[in-house]
Write a protein that holds these residues in place. Structure first.
Motif, PDB file in Angstrom:
ATOM      1  N   TYR A 298       0.851  -1.190   0.000  1.00  0.00           N
ATOM      2  CA  TYR A 298       0.000   0.000   0.000  1.00  0.00           C
ATOM      3  C   TYR A 298       0.889   1.243   0.000  1.00  0.00           C
TER       4      TYR A 298
ATOM      5  N   LYS B 109      -6.735   2.588  -6.238  1.00  0.00           N
ATOM      6  CA  LYS B 109      -7.796   3.259  -5.477  1.00  0.00           C
ATOM      7  C   LYS B 109      -8.134   2.534  -4.167  1.00  0.00           C
ATOM      8  N   ASP B 110      -7.833   1.239  -4.095  1.00  0.00           N
ATOM      9  CA  ASP B 110      -8.088   0.483  -2.865  1.00  0.00           C
ATOM     10  C   ASP B 110      -6.827   0.299  -2.030  1.00  0.00           C
ATOM     11  N   LYS B 111      -5.716   0.942  -2.419  1.00  0.00           N
ATOM     12  CA  LYS B 111      -4.443   0.709  -1.746  1.00  0.00           C
ATOM     13  C   LYS B 111      -3.716   1.997  -1.369  1.00  0.00           C
TER      14      LYS B 111
ATOM     15  N   GLU C  41     -15.940   9.140  -5.670  1.00  0.00           N
ATOM     16  CA  GLU C  41     -16.110   7.800  -5.122  1.00  0.00           C
ATOM     17  C   GLU C  41     -14.811   7.229  -4.548  1.00  0.00           C
ATOM     18  N   VAL C  42     -13.681   7.846  -4.884  1.00  0.00           N
ATOM     19  CA  VAL C  42     -12.385   7.372  -4.385  1.00  0.00           C
ATOM     20  C   VAL C  42     -12.015   8.044  -3.069  1.00  0.00           C
TER      21      VAL C  42
ATOM     22  N   ARG D  65     -12.484   6.138   0.153  1.00  0.00           N
ATOM     23  CA  ARG D  65     -11.585   4.981   0.244  1.00  0.00           C
ATOM     24  C   ARG D  65     -10.232   5.421   0.796  1.00  0.00           C
ATOM     25  N   ILE D  66      -9.709   6.529   0.255  1.00  0.00           N
ATOM     26  CA  ILE D  66      -8.410   7.032   0.694  1.00  0.00           C
ATOM     27  C   ILE D  66      -8.473   7.525   2.145  1.00  0.00           C
TER      28      ILE D  66
ATOM     29  N   LYS E 101     -10.578   6.797   4.606  1.00  0.00           N
ATOM     30  CA  LYS E 101     -11.020   5.944   5.705  1.00  0.00           C
ATOM     31  C   LYS E 101     -11.124   4.466   5.345  1.00  0.00           C
ATOM     32  N   ASP E 102     -11.807   4.134   4.262  1.00  0.00           N
ATOM     33  CA  ASP E 102     -12.210   2.748   4.019  1.00  0.00           C
ATOM     34  C   ASP E 102     -11.028   1.812   3.820  1.00  0.00           C
ATOM     35  N   ASN E 103     -10.016   2.255   3.085  1.00  0.00           N
ATOM     36  CA  ASN E 103      -8.860   1.393   2.843  1.00  0.00           C
ATOM     37  C   ASN E 103      -8.119   1.087   4.143  1.00  0.00           C
TER      38      ASN E 103
ATOM     39  N   ARG F 107      -9.968  -1.503   6.396  1.00  0.00           N
ATOM     40  CA  ARG F 107      -9.752  -2.878   5.930  1.00  0.00           C
ATOM     41  C   ARG F 107      -8.335  -3.351   6.278  1.00  0.00           C
TER      42      ARG F 107
END
Length: 290
Positions: free
Chosen positions: A218, A242-244, A271-272, A275-276, A278-280, A283
């Motif tokens: 990441y 986008k997920d990393k 939409e990204v 993710r940056i 909080k969401d990534n 996880r």
């Protein structure tokens, strides 16, 4: 910690002073860092003050120090102290530890104890300060232990403000923070989550290549104002990575207030952004099952 109440998770903040007032760096190196980041005279907050700062903003933060005593001769802030103080503010703080790989088997034992007994959730390495190449087999027993503990390893990459402008750079060598040196680590420890800290100047393309190629790698965005991000970093953050990609500030020398203000102005897809921010991190840090 209730993730639903958080607006963001800052994966890169520093404990700069111990309970007794012991600083994380020598005065000379701290002054060089302040000058580099134009953070002259910034306060060195206690961990409790850091917790209050992030709690007021509805954010959580990963907190760590750097153990580079072998190379710098400066004792670190104790990992146990960082973990205990973070535990007192577990609604907003997540403790990482830092172990000098030159400590050998003692570091391996300490890693296991810090996770089992102190709730540490990851480990921070600074190859330039610790004076080791990340792909040196000397460090492999420590990586193996961290992989078995199922927590991330975060590596400083790229130039560092610590020692910048000091005679001889304070003896700190930038070559150890080339992210391509971490490619071997990612290949040899495929189940070890690895975070490449910072836009990796002057090796940004190398960092993007490693993170794209290795599923366990990441990138955090700390240490730079987003307005200075290279175009290719923004492009990859919006697409392949986008997920990393993870929000990090480098607090206290860069505040999340400043970072987030500048982040709003760059071309990141709507939409990204969550993710940056909080969401990534949720996880990666195991704070959610989704």
């Amino acid at each position: 910690m209730d993730p639903s109440r958080l607006t963001a998770i800052d994966v890169h903040t520093h404990a700069e002073v111990s309970r007794t007032g012991h600083p994380s760096l020598s005065p000379e190196l701290m002054a060089a860092s302040e000058k580099y980041f134009a953070a002259h005279g910034h306060r060195q907050p206690t961990i409790a003050e850091t917790a209050d700062y992030y709690r007021q903003r509805g954010m959580a933060a990963v907190v760590f120090t750097v153990d580079a005593e072998h190379a710098l001769g400066h004792p670190p802030i104790p990992n146990e102290e960082v973990a205990e103080d973070c535990a007192a503010h577990a609604d907003v703080l997540i403790p990482f530890a830092s172990l000098d790989p030159w400590r050998g088997r003692a570091a391996v034992r300490q890693a296991r104890r810090l996770v089992a007994d102190h709730g540490v959730r990851g480990f921070k390495f600074h190859p330039s300060l610790q004076a080791f190449s990340p792909d040196d087999p000397m460090a492999y027993p420590l990586y193996e232990a961290i992989q078995e503990l199922e927590v991330p390893a975060l590596f400083h990459t790229g130039q560092t403000g610590i020692g910048a402008g000091v005679r001889g750079g304070g003896g700190i060598r930038l070559k150890y923070s080339d992210p391509l040196l971490i490619d071997d680590v990612a290949a040899d420890f495929p189940d070890l989550p690895i975070i490449l800290a910072h836009p990796s100047f002057p090796w940004q393309d190398e960092a993007l290549a490693v993170a794209t190629h290795k599923p366990n790698v990441y990138i955090d965005l700390s240490g730079w104002s987003p307005k200075y991000f290279p175009p290719q970093l923004v492009r990859y953050a919006n697409t392949l990575l986008k997920d990393k990609v993870l929000f990090g500030s480098d607090y206290p020398v860069i505040t999340p207030d400043r970072w987030l203000s500048d982040f709003e102005k760059i071309d990141i897809k709507p939409e990204v952004r969550p993710r940056i921010l909080k969401d990534n991190a949720l996880r990666l840090l195991g704070l959610t099952k989704s």
